[in-house]
Design a protein around this motif. Sequence first.
Motif, PDB file in Angstrom:
ATOM      1  N   PRO A  37      27.706  40.559  33.027  1.00  0.00           N
ATOM      2  CA  PRO A  37      29.111  39.144  33.559  1.00  0.00           C
ATOM      3  C   PRO A  37      28.900  37.936  31.686  1.00  0.00           C
ATOM      4  N   LEU A  56      33.695  39.491  34.185  1.00  0.00           N
ATOM      5  CA  LEU A  56      33.742  40.494  35.087  1.00  0.00           C
ATOM      6  C   LEU A  56      34.256  41.167  34.377  1.00  0.00           C
ATOM      7  N   THR A 115      32.569  46.729  38.932  1.00  0.00           N
ATOM      8  CA  THR A 115      31.657  46.155  37.901  1.00  0.00           C
ATOM      9  C   THR A 115      30.392  46.864  37.742  1.00  0.00           C
ATOM     10  N   ILE A 163      35.472  34.629  43.170  1.00  0.00           N
ATOM     11  CA  ILE A 163      35.707  35.266  42.456  1.00  0.00           C
ATOM     12  C   ILE A 163      37.569  34.842  41.949  1.00  0.00           C
TER      13      ILE A 163
END
Length: 143
Positions: free
Chosen positions: A15, A27, A45, A59
Amino acid sequence: MQIKVKKLDERAILPTKGTAMAAGMDLYALDGVTVAAGETVLVHTGIALAIPEGYAGFIYARSGIATKRGLAPANKVGVVDADYRGEIMVALHNHSEKTETVEPGERVAQMVVAPFLPVELLLSETLDETERSTGGFGSTGRL
Protein backbone atom coordinates in the motif's frame (compact mmCIF):
# COMPACT_ATOMS: atom_id res chain seq x y z
CA MET A 1 2.95 4.31 14.01
CA GLN A 2 4.45 1.41 12.11
CA ILE A 3 2.38 -1.53 10.91
CA LYS A 4 3.90 -4.78 9.77
CA VAL A 5 2.90 -5.83 6.26
CA LYS A 6 3.53 -9.24 4.71
CA LYS A 7 3.60 -10.05 1.01
CA LEU A 8 1.64 -13.25 0.44
CA ASP A 9 2.54 -13.18 -3.25
CA GLU A 10 5.73 -11.83 -4.79
CA ARG A 11 3.65 -9.81 -7.30
CA ALA A 12 1.87 -7.89 -4.53
CA ILE A 13 2.32 -4.12 -4.38
CA LEU A 14 2.59 -2.67 -0.89
CA PRO A 15 0.00 0.00 0.00
CA THR A 16 1.13 3.54 -0.79
CA LYS A 17 0.04 7.07 0.02
CA GLY A 18 -0.52 9.55 -2.80
CA THR A 19 0.92 12.39 -0.72
CA ALA A 20 2.66 12.72 2.63
CA MET A 21 -0.51 14.02 4.30
CA ALA A 22 -2.96 11.55 2.73
CA ALA A 23 -5.10 9.68 5.28
CA GLY A 24 -5.63 6.63 3.09
CA MET A 25 -3.20 4.11 1.69
CA ASP A 26 -4.00 2.85 -1.81
CA LEU A 27 -4.64 -0.88 -2.15
CA TYR A 28 -3.59 -2.58 -5.40
CA ALA A 29 -5.18 -5.44 -7.32
CA LEU A 30 -2.95 -8.49 -7.45
CA ASP A 31 -4.61 -9.93 -10.57
CA GLY A 32 -6.75 -8.55 -13.32
CA VAL A 33 -10.49 -9.08 -12.93
CA THR A 34 -13.55 -8.35 -15.00
CA VAL A 35 -16.56 -6.94 -13.17
CA ALA A 36 -19.87 -7.08 -15.03
CA ALA A 37 -22.49 -4.38 -14.49
CA GLY A 38 -24.15 -4.93 -11.11
CA GLU A 39 -21.64 -7.65 -10.15
CA THR A 40 -19.43 -7.89 -7.06
CA VAL A 41 -16.04 -9.62 -7.14
CA LEU A 42 -13.36 -10.17 -4.51
CA VAL A 43 -10.14 -8.46 -5.55
CA HIS A 44 -7.02 -10.00 -4.03
CA THR A 45 -4.23 -7.67 -2.89
CA GLY A 46 -1.67 -10.33 -1.96
CA ILE A 47 -0.85 -8.66 1.36
CA ALA A 48 -1.61 -9.21 5.05
CA LEU A 49 -1.27 -6.68 7.88
CA ALA A 50 -0.69 -6.71 11.63
CA ILE A 51 -2.93 -3.85 12.71
CA PRO A 52 -2.30 -2.97 16.37
CA GLU A 53 -4.88 -3.60 19.09
CA GLY A 54 -7.25 -0.67 19.49
CA TYR A 55 -7.12 0.14 15.78
CA ALA A 56 -8.84 -1.12 12.64
CA GLY A 57 -8.29 -0.73 8.93
CA PHE A 58 -11.26 0.88 7.17
CA ILE A 59 -11.45 0.22 3.43
CA TYR A 60 -13.06 3.01 1.41
CA ALA A 61 -13.63 3.73 -2.28
CA ARG A 62 -11.04 5.63 -4.26
CA SER A 63 -12.86 8.65 -5.62
CA GLY A 64 -11.49 8.41 -9.17
CA ILE A 65 -12.36 4.78 -9.91
CA ALA A 66 -15.70 5.16 -8.11
CA THR A 67 -16.91 8.30 -9.88
CA LYS A 68 -15.44 7.66 -13.32
CA ARG A 69 -16.02 3.89 -13.60
CA GLY A 70 -18.59 3.04 -10.91
CA LEU A 71 -16.27 0.65 -9.02
CA ALA A 72 -16.47 0.86 -5.22
CA PRO A 73 -16.45 -1.47 -2.22
CA ALA A 74 -19.69 -3.45 -2.13
CA ASN A 75 -20.01 -3.10 1.64
CA LYS A 76 -19.37 0.67 1.38
CA VAL A 77 -16.73 0.49 4.14
CA GLY A 78 -14.77 -2.69 4.77
CA VAL A 79 -13.40 -3.30 8.25
CA VAL A 80 -10.10 -5.08 8.91
CA ASP A 81 -9.94 -6.02 12.59
CA ALA A 82 -6.71 -5.93 14.59
CA ASP A 83 -6.72 -9.70 15.11
CA TYR A 84 -7.11 -10.56 11.39
CA ARG A 85 -3.94 -11.82 9.72
CA GLY A 86 -5.31 -13.10 6.43
CA GLU A 87 -5.15 -11.56 2.99
CA ILE A 88 -6.66 -8.12 2.56
CA MET A 89 -9.32 -8.36 -0.13
CA VAL A 90 -11.68 -5.77 -1.56
CA ALA A 91 -15.28 -6.70 -2.38
CA LEU A 92 -15.52 -4.48 -5.46
CA HIS A 93 -18.97 -3.73 -6.88
CA ASN A 94 -19.68 -2.35 -10.34
CA HIS A 95 -22.38 0.31 -10.00
CA SER A 96 -22.16 1.21 -13.69
CA GLU A 97 -24.13 -0.19 -16.61
CA LYS A 98 -21.12 -1.61 -18.44
CA THR A 99 -18.50 -4.26 -17.77
CA GLU A 100 -15.28 -2.89 -16.28
CA THR A 101 -11.84 -4.51 -16.21
CA VAL A 102 -9.40 -4.00 -13.36
CA GLU A 103 -5.80 -4.44 -14.43
CA PRO A 104 -3.13 -6.14 -12.29
CA GLY A 105 -1.45 -3.48 -10.16
CA GLU A 106 -4.36 -1.05 -10.45
CA ARG A 107 -5.42 0.91 -7.34
CA VAL A 108 -8.86 -0.37 -6.34
CA ALA A 109 -9.55 1.07 -2.87
CA GLN A 110 -7.93 2.91 0.00
CA MET A 111 -7.46 1.94 3.60
CA VAL A 112 -7.41 4.28 6.58
CA VAL A 113 -6.09 2.94 9.89
CA ALA A 114 -7.94 4.56 12.79
CA PRO A 115 -8.53 3.97 16.49
CA PHE A 116 -11.89 2.83 17.75
CA LEU A 117 -13.52 2.79 21.17
CA PRO A 118 -14.13 -0.66 22.57
CA VAL A 119 -17.63 -0.84 24.05
CA GLU A 120 -19.60 -3.27 26.14
CA LEU A 121 -23.38 -3.40 25.91
CA LEU A 122 -25.33 -3.19 29.15
CA LEU A 123 -28.91 -4.44 29.05
CA SER A 124 -31.24 -1.82 30.51
CA GLU A 125 -34.99 -1.31 30.83
CA THR A 126 -34.66 2.46 30.30
CA LEU A 127 -32.47 4.85 28.32
CA ASP A 128 -31.57 8.49 29.01
CA GLU A 129 -34.10 10.98 27.63
CA THR A 130 -32.95 13.35 24.87
CA GLU A 131 -34.55 16.19 22.91
CA ARG A 132 -34.75 13.99 19.81
CA SER A 133 -35.89 10.87 21.69
CA THR A 134 -37.15 8.26 19.20
CA GLY A 135 -37.36 10.60 16.20
CA GLY A 136 -35.95 8.78 13.19
CA PHE A 137 -35.14 9.63 9.61
CA GLY A 138 -36.07 13.22 8.79
CA SER A 139 -37.25 13.96 12.34
CA THR A 140 -35.00 17.02 12.68
CA GLY A 141 -36.71 18.72 9.71
CA ARG A 142 -33.51 18.83 7.67
CA LEU A 143 -32.82 16.91 4.48
